[in-house]
Design a protein around this motif. Structure first.
Motif, PDB file in Angstrom:
ATOM      1  N   ALA A   1       0.492  -1.151  -0.132  1.00 26.72           N
ATOM      2  CA  ALA A   1      -0.163   0.068  -0.332  1.00 26.72           C
ATOM      3  C   ALA A   1       1.068   1.142  -0.150  1.00 26.72           C
ATOM      4  N   LEU A   2       2.268   0.943   0.803  1.00 27.31           N
ATOM      5  CA  LEU A   2       3.342   2.098   0.971  1.00 27.31           C
ATOM      6  C   LEU A   2       3.341   2.528  -0.269  1.00 27.31           C
ATOM      7  N   ASN A   3       3.631   1.652  -0.887  1.00 26.86           N
ATOM      8  CA  ASN A   3       4.394   2.342  -2.826  1.00 26.86           C
ATOM      9  C   ASN A   3       2.880   2.412  -3.891  1.00 26.86           C
ATOM     10  N   ARG A   4       1.877   1.463  -3.891  1.00 27.00           N
ATOM     11  CA  ARG A   4       1.475   2.087  -4.259  1.00 27.00           C
ATOM     12  C   ARG A   4       0.419   3.239  -4.180  1.00 27.00           C
ATOM     13  N   GLN A   5       0.874   3.783  -3.246  1.00 29.18           N
ATOM     14  CA  GLN A   5      -0.084   5.452  -2.449  1.00 29.18           C
ATOM     15  C   GLN A   5      -1.063   5.048  -2.172  1.00 29.18           C
ATOM     16  N   GLU A   6      -1.545   4.282  -1.744  1.00 36.33           N
ATOM     17  CA  GLU A   6      -2.935   3.731  -1.093  1.00 36.33           C
ATOM     18  C   GLU A   6      -3.201   4.775   0.199  1.00 36.33           C
ATOM     19  N   LEU A   7      -2.428   4.984   0.819  1.00 36.58           N
ATOM     20  CA  LEU A   7      -2.267   5.772   2.280  1.00 36.58           C
ATOM     21  C   LEU A   7      -2.680   6.800   1.569  1.00 36.58           C
ATOM     22  N   THR A   8      -4.180   7.566   2.223  1.00 37.63           N
ATOM     23  CA  THR A   8      -4.028   9.119   2.369  1.00 37.63           C
ATOM     24  C   THR A   8      -4.171   9.794   3.622  1.00 37.63           C
ATOM     25  N   LEU A   9      -4.457  11.136   3.626  1.00 36.10           N
ATOM     26  CA  LEU A   9      -4.731  12.030   4.675  1.00 36.10           C
ATOM     27  C   LEU A   9      -6.376  12.566   4.748  1.00 36.10           C
TER      28      LEU A   9
ATOM     29  N   ARG B   1      -5.316   7.555   6.604  1.00 35.36           N
ATOM     30  CA  ARG B   1      -6.367   6.175   6.292  1.00 35.36           C
ATOM     31  C   ARG B   1      -5.588   5.028   5.376  1.00 35.36           C
ATOM     32  N   TRP B   2      -6.056   4.600   5.414  1.00 31.16           N
ATOM     33  CA  TRP B   2      -5.737   3.644   4.062  1.00 31.16           C
ATOM     34  C   TRP B   2      -6.982   3.047   3.381  1.00 31.16           C
TER      35      TRP B   2
END
Ligand code: C2E
Ligand code: MG
Ligand code: MG
Ligand code: MG
Length: 291
Positions: free
Chosen positions: A34-42, A63-64
């Motif tokens: 998720a970190l690499n795929r940019q699935e995290l968001t603020l 948020r994920w």
């Protein structure tokens, strides 16, 4: 769930534990990707002046956007991030992104603070200080507008080392808030040893007196606010959900307010749409409190 007991009274927990461990490992692997795929968001929750209700800044809340499970709150993945060490790169990303967003908003004429949560393992990692510096450098954000939120658990292991780290962080110009502050003994003794700037009163105190305005929660809040002001610190109250809570906090001299009453955590564009607006006006002071 029914507990299966064998003939000898031996419980057969094994399959359940096995699947939980597997689930956890899957989550850890997913989080890594998720970190690499940019699935995290603020998401960003507004913090407001207790008296004028002007917007002062935002707290960034991670948020994920999970591909199959939807938008996951931090409690679903921060513990795994901590136990796996992923909290270090995750936390560095949160710092980068929050500072970038705040600097972008401020370049459009705002002067907003940005508060970022820091977990214990992240704080203790040698990469933390360089990560803060890198986020400031990359974004060009005024360091004074960055507020790092730490809980007592992040500093309790080694208060002396924490104090040294606080001094280094403050030399960068950033401010430090003690999050989820209460009146436990460790909170109070830490306050004597650590150079903090802001106390964030835990929402359990704010929400205690929701049904009974006359109860002691009010006294504790007053004590915490007086304590903070006596030490030249600012006070933020979190978890403000009612106009009664808001007017009480204002009356007791609280500096800033955060809670669902004024704003929920919002995606960046929705948060930006609230610039220049005010929260709902405080309801009239109840007659039994007008002397
Ligand atoms: P916190 O730092 O104490 O953040 C406040 C939490 O209370 C947020 O939950 C927020 O959505 C919620 N909240 C705000 N106002 C109200 C209210 O009026 N009523 C109620 N009932 N709740 C309110 P969230 O976003 O689920 O975050 C939970 C915790 O996860 C945070 O607690 C923080 O400890 C942690 N966390 C969030 N983002 C990050 C992050 O980027 N890094 C790290 N290390 N931890 C994070
Ligand atoms: Mg916080
Ligand atoms: Mg908090
Ligand atoms: Mg909290």
């Amino acid at each position: 769930r029914a507990k299966h007991e064998g003939k000898n009274g031996v419980r057969t927990f094994q399959p359940v534990m096995g699947s939980e461990t597997a689930e956890r490992m899957t989550l850890e692997q997913d989080l890594r990707e998720a970190l690499n795929r940019q699935e995290l968001t603020l998401h960003y929750q507004g913090q407001f002046d207790a008296h004028t209700q002007a917007l002062l800044g935002f707290e960034a809340l991670v948020r994920w956007a999970h591909p199959t499970q939807g938008l996951l709150p931090p409690m679903k993945f921060i513990p795994v991030a901590e136990s796996s060490g992923l909290i270090v790169p995750l936390g560095a990303w949160v710092l980068q992104e929050a500072c970038r967003q705040a600097a972008a908003w401020n370049a459009q004429g705002q002067n907003l603070t940005i508060s970022v949560n820091v977990s214990a393992l992240q704080f203790e990692d040698p990469a933390f200080l360089p990560a803060v510096q890198a986020a400031l450098d990359a974004s060009g954000l005024n360091p004074h507008l960055l507020i790092l939120e730490l809980t007592e658990s992040a500093v309790l292991n080694n208060p002396e080392a924490a104090a040294q780290q606080f001094i280094r962080l403050k030399a960068l110009g950033v401010r430090i808030a003690l999050d989820d502050f209460g009146i436990g003994q460790s909170n109070l003794s830490l306050l004597r040893r650590l150079p903090v700037d802001i106390l964030k009163i835990d929402r359990s105190f704010v929400q205690d007196h929701r049904e009974a305005p006359e109860d002691a929660g009010e006294v504790y809040i007053g004590v915490m606010i007086n304590l903070a002001h006596g030490l030249n610190l600012r006070v933020t109250a979190e978890g403000v959900e009612s106009s009664e809570q808001l007017s009480l906090l204002e009356e007791l001299g609280c500096d800033s307010i955060q809670g669902f009453l004024l704003a929920r955590p919002l995606p960046p564009d929705d948060a930006a749409a609230t610039f220049g607006t005010r929260g709902p006006p405080p309801s009239p002071v109840p007659s039994d409190r007008q002397h």
